[in-house]
Design an enzyme around this catalytic site. Structure first.
Site, PDB file in Angstrom:
ATOM      1  N   GLY A  84      41.244  -2.743 166.127  1.00  0.00           N
ATOM      2  CA  GLY A  84      41.532  -4.178 166.028  1.00  0.00           C
ATOM      3  C   GLY A  84      41.444  -4.928 167.345  1.00  0.00           C
ATOM      4  O   GLY A  84      41.845  -6.081 167.440  1.00  0.00           O
ATOM      5  N   LYS A  94      35.763 -20.385 178.215  1.00  0.00           N
ATOM      6  CA  LYS A  94      37.003 -20.498 178.995  1.00  0.00           C
ATOM      7  C   LYS A  94      36.691 -20.921 180.431  1.00  0.00           C
ATOM      8  O   LYS A  94      37.392 -21.748 181.019  1.00  0.00           O
ATOM      9  CB  LYS A  94      37.755 -19.165 178.958  1.00  0.00           C
ATOM     10  CG  LYS A  94      38.262 -18.829 177.546  1.00  0.00           C
ATOM     11  CD  LYS A  94      38.673 -17.380 177.414  1.00  0.00           C
ATOM     12  CE  LYS A  94      39.165 -17.088 176.000  1.00  0.00           C
ATOM     13  NZ  LYS A  94      39.278 -15.660 175.700  1.00  0.00           N
TER      14      LYS A  94
HETATM   15  N1  HSE Z   1      38.408 -12.746 171.558  1.00  0.00           N
HETATM   16  C1  HSE Z   1      39.129 -13.115 172.731  1.00  0.00           C
HETATM   17  C2  HSE Z   1      39.410 -11.885 173.574  1.00  0.00           C
HETATM   18  C3  HSE Z   1      40.431 -13.809 172.460  1.00  0.00           C
HETATM   19  O1  HSE Z   1      39.019 -10.779 173.222  1.00  0.00           O
HETATM   20  O2  HSE Z   1      40.027 -12.045 174.613  1.00  0.00           O
HETATM   21  C4  HSE Z   1      40.244 -15.212 172.017  1.00  0.00           C
HETATM   22  O3  HSE Z   1      39.530 -15.947 172.958  1.00  0.00           O
END
Ligand code: HSE
Length: 446
Positions: A190, A208
């Site tokens: 997960g 980001k």
């Molecule tokens: N999928 C991203 C991660 C979290 O694995 O950090 C949500 O931006």
């Protein structure tokens, strides 16, 4: 309750994070009221799947099938968008702003692509768009950059902002297993999505980084022009070789002005000139604090001209870490709704402080690996090309016996070089007959 201030909240999206937010708002109402001076009440949850919302303990009469019904309730002053994506979510946010509601969102993809338009509209309407959960999940990083470090001109920002990639790379380093095996394990546990491409190809980190650039360097980038490399091509061999030499491999978001503002600068303005922005796998010396951040954790290291180095570390994803950040924004927005003002104001810079520098002009140290036929003169031909392209070699290692066909791995660590010169060298060497497979290029960040 001694305090009579109150603020209604409408939530759009009752998924994993929405569920966490509803859970915190419902179970911590007293605590939040004590700490904020406002009775923050979840008044409605909009979700196309009513059963999903009901499963969160939201009373039936508060569940809406259409988010637009939220705007009929004047008590709802804060709208929380947690459906993600760039379609309905964009309409929901723009509609909420139009209706004069403060907005809280975790939607990094949307803000990275349409942030200018969204923040400008919010500015015009006098409302907040808060996005703490959009970058590095539960870490209060936006708060720190916007408020805590408001006096600083930023000199650099390096971040591990994708937990999926950090988990996979950490597993590769710890177990020596190849990428595909560690990805499959991450999916089983997960830590990675069934379709992992947004994470492993670096897009999520890019979204980001775009927001961090706007916030910390006053520079909005045109998102498609951002340089992004993911971790799909990272070989266990490179992790092992560099690991034995004291390096740790991370997927980093990197923001560096070409000429960083001077420490405790005399001027009052921001930086200027060109800015390097890139998402790429990078080698860090094992003593670097970012190198020690493993598993699914996120961390961001900044250098400000007044405060010097800071490091922010914690959970970048997950129901409750992300909900923690969303509720922090809800408290901020509720405070703005009740007491007025918006705290240190943040909206997109009207003019960018920096222009974007092409990655070809990036200057750092490089690790290069060539899988080659183990024959006389090969090392010499590689180093000759590098030398001709102004790439100075700091160390060279050859490892034999790793390859079934008798090929060897030649690994070169360069001194600081210009990336364009490295790429020109690779293009030249790429056409040589001794090469067995695609060379590896990994930047070393110091
Ligand atoms: N999928 C991203 C991660 C979290 O694995 O950090 C949500 O931006």
């Amino acid at each position: 309750m001694a305090d009579k201030h109150s603020c209604g909240v409408g939530l759009i999206g009752a998924g994993v994070v929405g569920g966490g937010v509803a859970g915190l708002l419902l179970s911590r109402r007293e605590l939040l009221a004590r700490r904020t001076g406002i009775d923050i009440e979840l008044l409605a949850v909009a979700d196309v799947d009513a059963a999903r919302a009901a499963a969160l303990g939201v009373p039936e009469k508060k569940i809406l099938a259409d988010y637009r019904l939220l705007f009929d309730n004047p008590e709802i002053k804060v709208v929380v968008e947690l459906i993600g994506g760039v379609g309905v979510a964009a309409n929901a946010i723009l509609d909420a702003i139009e209706a004069g509601r403060h907005v809280v969102t975790a939607n990094k993809a949307l803000l990275a692509k349409r942030g200018r338009e969204i923040f400008a509209k919010a500015d015009k309407k006098g409302v907040i768009v808060a996005f703490e959960a959009a970058v590095a999940g539960g870490i209060p990083l936006i708060l720190a950059l916007r408020d805590g470090l408001v006096a600083n001109r930023m000199q650099s920002l390096l971040g591990i902002v994708n937990g999926t990639c950090n988990y996979i790379l950490s597993q590769m380093a710890a177990s020596g297993r190849p990428f595909a095996e560690c990805l499959a394990e991450a999916q089983r546990l997960g830590f990675a999505e069934a379709d992992p491409s947004a994470d492993i190809d670096g897009l999520d980190s890019g979204h980001k980084l775009a927001l961090l650039s706007a916030l910390a360097f006053e520079t909005w980038i045109d998102f498609p022009s951002l340089h992004i490399e993911g971790i799909r091509d990272i070989r266990d061999e490179d992790i092992r070789i560099t690991g034995n030499l004291g390096y740790t491999l991370k997927l980093l978001g990197v923001i560096r002005p070409e000429q960083p503002p001077e420490i405790i600068a005399k001027g009052s303005g921001g930086g200027s000139g060109r800015l390097f922005l890139s998402v790429h796998p990078a080698l860090l010396r094992r003593g670097d604090p970012l190198a020690g951040v493993s598993g699914s954790l996120n961390a961001v290291k900044t250098e400000g001209d007044a405060v010097m180095e800071s490091m922010f570390c914690g959970r970048g994803a997950g129901r409750y870490p992300t909900a923690s950040a969303v509720v922090s924004d809800i408290a901020l927005a509720a405070s703005a709704a009740v007491f007025g003002g918006r705290g240190p104001r943040w909206s997109p810079p009207e003019e960018n402080a920096y222009s974007l520098a092409p990655i070809a002009d990036y200057r750092t140290r490089y690790y290069l690996r060539f899988t080659v036929l183990d024959a006389p003169g090969v090392l010499g031909r590689i180093t000759t090309v590098l030398g001709r392209n102004q790439v100075s070699i700091a160390a060279a290692h050859q490892f034999e016996g790793d390859h079934p066909d008798g090929a060897a791995s030649v690994c070169i660590f360069s001194h600081v070089a210009r990336e364009g010169d490295i790429l020109a060298s690779l293009a030249e060497i790429g056409g040589m007959d001794f090469l067995r497979g695609k060379p590896a290029l990994i930047r070393i960040e110091e």
